[in-house]
Write a protein that holds these residues in place. Structure first.
Motif, short mmCIF file in Angstrom:
data_model
loop_
_atom_site.label_atom_id
_atom_site.label_comp_id
_atom_site.label_asym_id
_atom_site.label_seq_id
_atom_site.Cartn_x
_atom_site.Cartn_y
_atom_site.Cartn_z
N GLY A 1 0.81 -1.22 -0.01
CA GLY A 1 -0.04 0.20 0.09
C GLY A 1 0.69 1.32 -0.09
O GLY A 1 0.47 2.29 0.57
N ALA A 2 2.20 1.24 -0.64
CA ALA A 2 3.08 2.31 -0.54
C ALA A 2 3.18 2.86 -1.98
O ALA A 2 3.14 2.07 -2.82
CB ALA A 2 4.39 1.90 0.08
N GLY A 3 3.89 3.98 -2.11
CA GLY A 3 4.35 4.67 -3.42
C GLY A 3 3.28 4.60 -4.49
O GLY A 3 3.52 4.47 -5.75
N LEU A 4 1.83 4.70 -4.10
CA LEU A 4 0.88 4.77 -4.98
C LEU A 4 0.77 6.01 -5.77
O LEU A 4 -0.08 6.73 -5.47
CB LEU A 4 -0.55 4.17 -4.17
N LEU A 5 1.66 6.08 -6.58
CA LEU A 5 1.67 7.15 -7.71
C LEU A 5 1.85 6.62 -9.05
O LEU A 5 2.26 5.73 -9.28
CB LEU A 5 3.09 8.12 -7.49
N PRO A 6 1.04 7.39 -9.95
CA PRO A 6 0.53 6.74 -11.46
C PRO A 6 2.06 6.80 -12.31
O PRO A 6 2.23 6.29 -13.16
CB PRO A 6 -0.29 7.73 -11.81
N ASP A 7 3.13 7.93 -11.76
CA ASP A 7 4.33 7.97 -12.49
C ASP A 7 5.12 6.89 -12.23
O ASP A 7 5.73 6.73 -10.98
CB ASP A 7 4.82 9.49 -12.32
N LEU A 8 5.50 5.94 -13.11
CA LEU A 8 6.62 4.91 -12.89
C LEU A 8 7.60 5.30 -12.21
O LEU A 8 8.13 4.85 -11.01
CB LEU A 8 6.62 4.15 -14.08
N GLY A 9 8.21 6.40 -12.59
CA GLY A 9 9.50 6.79 -12.06
C GLY A 9 9.29 7.17 -10.56
O GLY A 9 10.25 7.00 -9.96
N ALA A 10 8.48 8.07 -10.51
CA ALA A 10 8.06 8.34 -9.03
C ALA A 10 7.87 7.46 -8.21
O ALA A 10 8.31 7.45 -6.72
CB ALA A 10 6.93 9.59 -9.13
N SER A 11 7.03 6.28 -8.64
CA SER A 11 6.79 5.39 -7.65
C SER A 11 8.09 4.47 -7.45
O SER A 11 8.16 4.30 -6.20
CB SER A 11 5.71 4.25 -8.40
N VAL A 12 9.06 4.15 -8.26
CA VAL A 12 9.99 3.80 -8.06
C VAL A 12 10.88 4.39 -7.07
O VAL A 12 11.35 3.93 -5.83
CB VAL A 12 10.94 3.76 -9.38
N ARG A 13 11.03 5.63 -7.09
CA ARG A 13 11.59 6.54 -6.12
C ARG A 13 10.86 6.34 -4.79
O ARG A 13 11.68 6.27 -3.41
CB ARG A 13 12.19 7.84 -6.48
N ALA A 14 9.53 6.54 -4.69
CA ALA A 14 9.04 6.51 -3.48
C ALA A 14 9.24 5.07 -2.64
O ALA A 14 9.33 5.01 -1.45
CB ALA A 14 7.46 6.67 -3.73
N LEU A 15 9.11 4.06 -3.38
CA LEU A 15 9.42 2.64 -2.93
C LEU A 15 10.79 2.51 -2.36
O LEU A 15 11.14 1.80 -1.36
CB LEU A 15 8.96 1.68 -3.90
N ILE A 16 11.73 2.91 -3.24
CA ILE A 16 13.09 3.25 -2.69
C ILE A 16 13.24 3.64 -1.10
O ILE A 16 14.03 3.39 -0.38
CB ILE A 16 14.03 3.60 -3.71
N ALA A 17 12.51 4.85 -1.25
CA ALA A 17 12.74 5.82 -0.02
C ALA A 17 11.96 5.06 1.26
O ALA A 17 12.66 5.25 2.47
CB ALA A 17 11.95 6.99 -0.10
N GLU A 18 11.24 4.12 0.99
CA GLU A 18 10.80 3.50 2.09
C GLU A 18 11.62 1.94 2.15
O GLU A 18 11.07 1.15 2.76
CB GLU A 18 9.01 2.94 1.90
N ASP A 19 12.69 1.96 1.46
CA ASP A 19 13.38 0.57 1.49
C ASP A 19 12.52 -0.90 0.94
O ASP A 19 12.91 -1.78 1.48
CB ASP A 19 13.97 0.44 2.90
N LEU A 20 11.75 -0.48 0.12
CA LEU A 20 10.93 -1.54 -0.42
C LEU A 20 11.48 -2.17 -1.80
O LEU A 20 11.17 -3.03 -2.33
CB LEU A 20 9.48 -1.04 -0.70
N LEU A 21 12.36 -1.27 -2.43
CA LEU A 21 13.28 -1.49 -3.73
C LEU A 21 14.43 -1.16 -3.57
O LEU A 21 14.80 -0.15 -2.99
CB LEU A 21 12.62 -0.76 -4.81
N PRO A 22 15.19 -1.76 -4.31
CA PRO A 22 16.91 -1.54 -4.48
C PRO A 22 16.98 -0.09 -4.84
O PRO A 22 16.39 0.27 -5.83
CB PRO A 22 17.52 -2.53 -5.05
N SER A 23 18.06 0.90 -4.53
CA SER A 23 18.12 2.22 -4.83
C SER A 23 18.78 2.13 -6.35
O SER A 23 18.48 3.14 -7.09
CB SER A 23 19.30 2.73 -4.01
N ALA A 24 19.42 1.00 -6.86
CA ALA A 24 19.70 0.89 -8.40
C ALA A 24 18.63 1.01 -9.25
O ALA A 24 18.88 1.36 -10.52
CB ALA A 24 20.51 -0.11 -8.38
#
Length: 908
Positions: free
Chosen positions: A811-834
């Motif tokens: 239920g995190a990073g719920l943004l329609p912009d894929l790039g923004a979603s990636v960065r939001a999920l990275i900020a919550e340690d849910l995806l690798p920063s790379a």
């Protein structure tokens, strides 16, 4: 039904019927099907037989069957009258052509009666071209009409735009004529002679058609309209059109562009149908050297040269034209006589070929048995007799036609100065001979646009800068070839050359477009005025914000109407989209920002056209109290970043009570109201007009997909998403964004979407369903190659699945912009920063590759350095290494999701 019993004898009619029975399965079948007509023919009563044939259909199941019966009976009458020698070629072809007129008229009347039973037939005209237009149809001819309508007078249903009404009428008329069943068909209908058939509806607004022929038509189209006439429908409308374009057809000055267009067609026919050029078995009577086309073209060339000053020559029929050319002392009387004799014989034997099986064939049979059969149908003993009969005529026609070549040398500009091979070599060209040959060909007027003194003067001023630019291209010959193709499509090149000569930076941009970007080169070849939009520094700056774009697209002059708005939006979107593509190629601005520019442009177009369509719709149907239309974008448009070729994923929804009714002059229930409105908006966005297409629209992500309503209520959408939607639909919903509708409606819908996405779900089922869906997609839509960064393993589709599954799991990073979603999920340690850099690199490459290698294959070698630069890499090898590293990172993260799903089911 048995074959009529015929006496055997030598009288003309009986002998013709006997030959038909023995050598024409088609005519024999017609004799069985229409015994009363055959009986009249046996007695030599051809006129009575024809009347009986035309009167058929009283017992038919409908207009289509009645027309098929008549067509078969008319073919029988004309065939037997022809074989008996009772009717000459002109009587045969005019009878077939008159029947075609009546059939088209009847089919159009039936289509009108079905759709508008209480309206008189008006506002729709059928223009006959080709052999139908000249009343020279053969037994198995196609008909080649152009269909026109007048938006002001064409009847329309309440929910129809005029173009919709016209296209539906046209489709029904064509269906009645061309659909096959046990009774055969009436006519094959070919609509490809209309302007820009790949981009225009099958029925055209009359003013748009006139505008095209006044400004954009090609030389071969000028020749085609020699035979044009109104054959059905609104005669006044058709006559108005033909009167308006008369100056395009008949020009007082010699037009060697049109002449060369005909000669070029002939040369291409000889090349394309090479196997049918040599006389003998397998020879093509229509397209072969010395065949039917070369008689017709010979006449048309002289008509185009002299018809502007001699109105008497403006006739469609070939034999009549030949006779008038002789009377006007344009060609020698003996040439006219031999052309007439040859044409009559060639057309007659063409008819024999087609009588056998009712096939549109022009080829003398290659097999001896079939050749003998055609000869005997004609009344000869064997195939060799038929060849001997044809040979002298065909040889003479071919030799005579070759005499037209001198026309290509007449009134050509002579240039004392030539760009010598040494000078071309000095510019840096490797293939000196090829470039020198191209320049010589341009100077000799190889394209219509080059055949005036003004055009040639403009080209000469431009040529040094142009060639210097081509010399620096990564593939000079390819760039020159694309330039040549562009010029060949221009009706005139004077302004184009002057624009380039006055704006040297645009020459460089043009060379880069032609060198690197096939889609942009193709767009430019159809609309060279796209270059006009590159004048000035602002053309290569980022697009303004969406409100400014809306103001630009929606700006109209006083008196402009809804149709003009559609054209205005198409023109301006095409110009801006082209300019963004040039920015990608020439290295101006960030590629990701350009992708966002594509997105803003599309969103502005949707909003402008939706707003205008709503206003137009409300004039007829009013408003639904408490209701409004809302448009939701998904996919790349939802994310706000598009490529040059992206389509638009849309969902249409409406607010308010679905049981309410609109308050206009023609009220509609809410569901019907908003579905019709959505359909009109979709048409405004996707149906081509005279200004070309806009966007491809995909609405399959709506509730229940293609089985569901085009527009659903917001309440039913919310209920569907909560209770019936599949996991893949929730994955797609992560990129949903409202792009049209009031602020309140958009906020309410956003709450619905976030509520659905944030709801608790079975995490294991989510992962299993997502993994299965990705596997199914890979199976049914595999990558085009290792550099298909969208579909290949570790590509953008894998990244999207990874992000969407992560969004729904947490239920995190719920943004329609894929790039923004990636960065939001990275900020919550849910995806690798790379993955942030991986997303940006893959997206850059996708945007660039859609222009450089549209098929998603490896870019041409000459373009790889540019692709690498635009993706931020030092070299092509460096880019490949970075792409591989990015995809490995995506694949590893997605692989972890796949592993969590457990082993896949065994595949077949």
């Amino acid at each position: 039904m048995s074959t009529p019993s015929l006496q055997r004898g030598n009288t003309g009619w009986v002998a013709a019927l006997n030959r038909a029975q023995d050598h024409s399965p088609f005519l024999m079948q017609m004799m069985r099907r229409h015994p009363q007509v055959a009986a009249l023919l046996e007695r030599g009563q051809a006129d009575d037989a024809l009347q009986a044939a035309l009167a058929m259909g009283g017992d038919a199941a409908g207009p289509a069957q009645a027309l098929r019966w008549r067509r078969g009976a008319v073919a029988l009458v004309t065939g037997i009258a022809d074989l008996a020698g009772a009717w000459d070629l002109e009587r045969v072809t005019q009878t077939l052509s008159d029947f075609a007129d009546s059939a088209v008229e009847a089919a159009l009347a039936a289509a009108f009666a079905e759709r508008y039973p209480d309206e008189e037939q008006r506002g729709f005209a059928v223009i006959a071209l080709g052999k139908h237009g000249s009343r020279e149809l053969n037994y198995s001819s196609d008909i080649d009409p152009i269909l026109l309508f007048d938006p002001a007078t064409l009847p329309c249903r309440a929910r129809e735009e005029p173009v919709e009404a016209a296209v539906r009428l046209a489709k029904r008329m064509v269906e009645l004529l061309s659909a096959r069943d046990g009774d055969g068909y009436v006519f094959r209908v070919d609509l490809r002679l209309r302007p820009s058939p790949e981009a225009t509806p099958i029925a055209l607004p009359v003013e748009a058609a006139i505008s095209y022929y006044e400004s954009m038509a090609l030389g071969w189209e000028q020749a085609a309209f020699i035979r044009a006439r109104v054959c059905a429908g609104d005669r006044a409308l058709g006559d108005y059109f033909l009167q308006a374009i008369r100056p395009f057809i008949w020009r007082r000055s010699l037009d060697f562009g049109a002449i060369d267009a005909i000669l070029d067609i002939s040369r291409r026919i000889r090349d394309h149908y090479a196997s049918g050029q040599a006389f003998g078995p397998g020879y093509d009577l229509k397209r072969g050297r010395g065949g039917i086309r070369e008689v017709e073209f010979f006449a048309q060339v002289h008509q185009l040269i002299h018809g502007g000053r001699q109105p008497a020559l403006r006739v469609g029929a070939t034999r009549q034209a030949v006779r008038l050319l002789a009377e006007g002392r344009v060609i020698e009387p003996d040439v006219a006589a031999r052309l007439d004799d040859a044409y009559a014989l060639l057309r007659t034997i063409e008819h024999r070929l087609q009588m056998v099986d009712d096939r549109q064939t022009h080829e003398i049979p290659a097999k001896a048995e079939a050749l003998d059969n055609v000869a005997r149908l004609h009344g000869l003993d064997e195939g060799e007799d038929l060849l001997a009969l044809l040979r002298p005529h065909i040889q003479w026609v071919g030799t005579n036609y070759d005499r037209l070549n001198p026309f290509q040398a007449e009134e050509r500009l002579s240039h004392d100065e030539r760009l010598l091979p040494e000078q071309i070599r000095a510019l840096g060209f490797a293939d000196v001979a090829s470039v020198a040959e191209r320049v010589t060909r341009w100077r000799n007027g190889s394209a219509r646009a080059l055949r005036s003194a003004a055009a040639m003067e403009a080209l000469e001023k431009l040529l040094p800068d142009l060639l210097r630019g081509f010399a620096k291209a990564p593939d000079p010959v390819l760039a020159i070839t694309r330039f040549e193709q562009l010029v060949e499509r221009l009706p005139t090149a004077i302004n184009f050359f002057k624009l380039l000569a006055a704006n040297k930076p645009i020459v460089r941009l043009l060379v880069e477009v032609l060198s690197y970007a096939p889609p942009l080169a193709e767009a430019l070849s159809y609309r060279v005025d796209l270059l006009d939009g590159l004048i000035g520094a602002s053309a290569l700056e980022p697009l303004p914000d969406r409100p400014a774009l809306e103001a630009l697209l929606g700006r109209l002059e006083a008196g402009d109407d809804y149709q003009m708005l559609l054209d205005n939006v198409r023109q301006k979107v095409s110009e801006r989209r082209f300019a963004l593509g040039v920015q990608v190629i020439c290295g101006k601005g960030s590629v990701l920002e350009i992708g966002a520019g594509y997105g803003r442009l599309a969103e502005a177009a949707v909003r402008v056209l939706a707003r205008a369509t709503v206003e137009e719709f409300e004039r007829a149907h009013g408003r639904v109290p408490g209701g409004e239309l809302v448009i939701v974008a998904l996919g790349r448009l939802g994310g706000g970043v598009l490529t040059y070729a992206s389509d638009l994923d849309l969902i249409y929804l409406f607010t308010g009570d679905f049981s309410a009714e609109s308050d206009g002059p023609r009220p509609l229930g809410a569901t019907q109201y908003f579905n019709r409105l959505a359909q009109r908006i979709g048409n405004a966005l996707s149906v081509p007009t005279a200004s070309g297409p806009l966007y491809e629209i995909d609405t399959r992500l709506r509730p229940f997909g293609t089985q569901g309503l085009l527009a659903a209520s917001v309440d039913s959408f919310a209920r569907y998403q909560r209770e019936n939607a599949w996991v893949w639909e929730h994955l797609a919903l992560t990129r949903a964004r409202t792009i049209f509708g009031s602020e309140a409606a958009g906020a309410a819908l956003t709450d619905v979407i976030h509520g659905v996405l944030a709801s608790k779900r079975d995490e294991g089922a989510l992962i299993r369903d997502a993994v299965k869906m990705r596997r199914d997609m890979a199976k049914h839509k595999p990558a085009a190659g290792p550099l298909d960064v969208k579909l290949a393993d570790g590509g953008l589709v894998d990244l999207e699945f990874l992000v969407q599954v992560t969004q729904l799991r947490f239920g995190a990073g719920l943004l329609p912009d894929l790039g923004a979603s990636v960065r939001a999920l990275i900020a919550e340690d849910l995806l690798p920063s790379a993955l942030a850099d991986a997303h940006d690199l893959l997206t850059r490459y996708l945007i660039v590759s859609r222009l450089v290698s549209p098929a998603s294959t490896e870019p041409p070698e000459a373009a790889r350095a540019l692709v690498a630069r635009r993706c931020g890499a030092r070299s092509w090898d460096d880019l490949l290494a970075r792409l591989d590293n990015a995809r490995q990172g995506v694949a590893a993260s997605w692989g972890a999701i796949v592993s969590a799903a457990g082993p896949s089911d065994k595949e077949d």
